[in-house]
Structures are given as C-alpha cells and as structure tokens.
Write a protein that holds these residues in place. Sequence first.
Motif, PDB file in Angstrom:
ATOM      1  N   HIS A 166      15.158 -45.023  38.743  1.00 21.08           N
ATOM      2  CA  HIS A 166      14.525 -45.437  39.988  1.00 21.08           C
ATOM      3  C   HIS A 166      12.916 -45.330  39.747  1.00 21.08           C
ATOM      4  O   HIS A 166      12.232 -46.189  40.077  1.00 21.08           O
ATOM      5  N   LEU A 167      12.622 -44.452  39.069  1.00 25.74           N
ATOM      6  CA  LEU A 167      11.193 -44.056  38.723  1.00 25.74           C
ATOM      7  C   LEU A 167      10.585 -45.269  38.015  1.00 25.74           C
ATOM      8  O   LEU A 167       9.705 -46.111  38.329  1.00 25.74           O
ATOM      9  N   PHE A 168      11.531 -45.850  36.824  1.00 23.91           N
ATOM     10  CA  PHE A 168      11.276 -46.756  35.889  1.00 23.91           C
ATOM     11  C   PHE A 168      11.120 -48.016  36.655  1.00 23.91           C
ATOM     12  O   PHE A 168      10.353 -48.958  36.566  1.00 23.91           O
ATOM     13  N   THR A 169      12.090 -48.382  37.603  1.00 20.87           N
ATOM     14  CA  THR A 169      12.239 -49.538  38.418  1.00 20.87           C
ATOM     15  C   THR A 169      11.093 -49.874  39.162  1.00 20.87           C
ATOM     16  O   THR A 169      10.364 -50.821  39.447  1.00 20.87           O
ATOM     17  N   ASN A 170      10.601 -48.687  39.960  1.00 25.14           N
ATOM     18  CA  ASN A 170       9.867 -48.710  40.990  1.00 25.14           C
ATOM     19  C   ASN A 170       8.372 -48.864  40.030  1.00 25.14           C
ATOM     20  O   ASN A 170       7.515 -49.861  40.836  1.00 25.14           O
ATOM     21  N   PHE A 171       8.222 -48.403  38.866  1.00 26.60           N
ATOM     22  CA  PHE A 171       7.147 -48.505  38.158  1.00 26.60           C
ATOM     23  C   PHE A 171       6.950 -49.886  37.877  1.00 26.60           C
ATOM     24  O   PHE A 171       5.751 -50.792  37.710  1.00 26.60           O
ATOM     25  N   ILE A 172       7.815 -50.510  37.333  1.00 29.99           N
ATOM     26  CA  ILE A 172       8.208 -52.184  37.160  1.00 29.99           C
ATOM     27  C   ILE A 172       7.724 -52.884  38.232  1.00 29.99           C
ATOM     28  O   ILE A 172       6.902 -53.850  38.104  1.00 29.99           O
ATOM     29  N   SER A 173       8.351 -52.544  39.409  1.00 35.71           N
ATOM     30  CA  SER A 173       8.002 -53.421  40.561  1.00 35.71           C
ATOM     31  C   SER A 173       6.625 -53.490  41.056  1.00 35.71           C
ATOM     32  O   SER A 173       6.025 -54.330  41.413  1.00 35.71           O
ATOM     33  N   LYS A 180       3.773 -51.445  46.492  1.00 38.93           N
ATOM     34  CA  LYS A 180       2.372 -51.018  46.581  1.00 38.93           C
ATOM     35  C   LYS A 180       1.862 -49.699  45.921  1.00 38.93           C
ATOM     36  O   LYS A 180       0.978 -49.458  45.366  1.00 38.93           O
ATOM     37  N   VAL A 181       3.185 -48.935  45.820  1.00 38.60           N
ATOM     38  CA  VAL A 181       2.689 -47.640  44.807  1.00 38.60           C
ATOM     39  C   VAL A 181       3.829 -47.646  43.660  1.00 38.60           C
ATOM     40  O   VAL A 181       4.875 -48.186  43.717  1.00 38.60           O
ATOM     41  N   PRO A 182       3.143 -47.071  42.564  1.00 34.65           N
ATOM     42  CA  PRO A 182       4.075 -47.051  41.146  1.00 34.65           C
ATOM     43  C   PRO A 182       5.288 -45.898  41.407  1.00 34.65           C
ATOM     44  O   PRO A 182       5.726 -45.891  40.306  1.00 34.65           O
ATOM     45  N   TYR A 183       5.502 -45.381  42.379  1.00 32.78           N
ATOM     46  CA  TYR A 183       6.522 -44.433  42.319  1.00 32.78           C
ATOM     47  C   TYR A 183       7.620 -44.434  43.497  1.00 32.78           C
ATOM     48  O   TYR A 183       7.249 -45.516  44.290  1.00 32.78           O
TER      49      TYR A 183
END
Length: 183
Positions: A166-173, A180-183
Amino acid sequence: MALDLSLIMFLQAIWFILPAYAANGLPVLFGGGSPIDFGKTLNGKRIFGDGKTIRGFVGGVISGTLVGLTLFYVGPILHQLIPESQGLIDLSYSPIVGLLISVGALTGDLVGSFIKRRLNLKRGAPAPVLDQITFLVFAFLFALLIIRPIPLEYVIFLIPLTLGLHLFTNFISWLIGIKKVPY
Ligand code: CTP
Ligand code: MG
C-alpha cells in the motif's frame, strides 16, 4: 533449483491471498450507483458512506472469484511445467475458497468503513492500518470456514507485505500525480 522453505511459504501465502487483493482493489473500477447503505444513517452518521456501492461489492466478489478460479486451473499446470514448484502451490485451493476469500475481503472493507464513519472520518479520509488490514483479517476469517488451520506463516508474511504494498502503490500514485500525498 532448491527453494528455501520460507520462500515457498511466502509464495504460497501470496497465491492464497491473490483473490482478496483483487476483490479489495478492483471495486474502484466498478464503483458507482447505489451505495450499499442506501444513504441511511445511524445516530446521524452514514452507516458505510458513498464509497461502498453495490456495484463495487458485486464487482469485487466476481473479480476475486475469477482470480481464484484461474489459480485453481493454473496451479496444476504450473506443477507439470515446473516440477520444482511441487509444494509451492497449494493444490487444496478450490474455487469456493476464492469466493469465500473475496466475500470476506469485501465484508472486511465494509467493516472498515463502518468503523471510520463511527469515528467521524469522511469518505476517503485515510485511516492507516484500518484501511489496509481489515480486508485481510476478514478474508482470513472467511477462509477459516473451510481451510483449517491456515498456516500462521501466511498471516506473518501477508500483514507486513500488504502494508508495504500500500505504501509503495501510494508513493507511485503520488509520483505520477494521482495522489496529493506520498503516503
Ligand atoms: N468502491 C465501491 N464499492 C465498494 C468498495 C469500493 O464502489 N464496496 C469504490 C468507491 O468508488 C470507492 C473506491 O472504490 O471510493 C475506493 O475504495 P475505498 O478506498 O475502500 O473507499 P473510500 O472512498 O476510501 O471510502 P471509505 O472512507 O469508506 O474507506
Ligand atoms: Mg480509501
């Protein structure tokens, strides 16, 4: 190729949970239409909120079940093609497990939203851990109805893996600008 036992367990755990990932991740593509709670409230707060729709739920269950069905057929083929995979893929996998895991994942997702609404969190507001883990816990609980015991290693591998993914896909998004935020 000699595969380490813990690596085999790890791959088996991913194999086991893939329907839940599909069931939890794909409703965003099907969403829309009537919310599951039909807009109803409980003590002035929405039961689940607009982010939980009938189409999303049904679409999630169907996708997860189809993934489970695919694994059911692909497992034995992999065994034939790659003899080293013996023990790697749990052949006890059955289509009904995929269905149960998918319904469990979507139910867990609803439970998560139910808790978020009680805590006054708006639809889409991030709730770390709750957002990522409830679906997993309920997928396991539902699977337990017919698979017992589920190896504890699965749980130990999948909780950090899911949080990390989840952290990884949020960062990619965030990198590509859809968050809007990387986390
Ligand atoms: N979705 C859906 N039906 C579901 C689950 C998800 O339609 N049963 C769709 C919705 O469009 C939702 C999106 O998938 O907005 C993302 O899902 P999720 O992050 O679980 O919902 P949130 O909008 O964040 O809502 P909540 O705060 O309740 O988690
Ligand atoms: Mg969300």
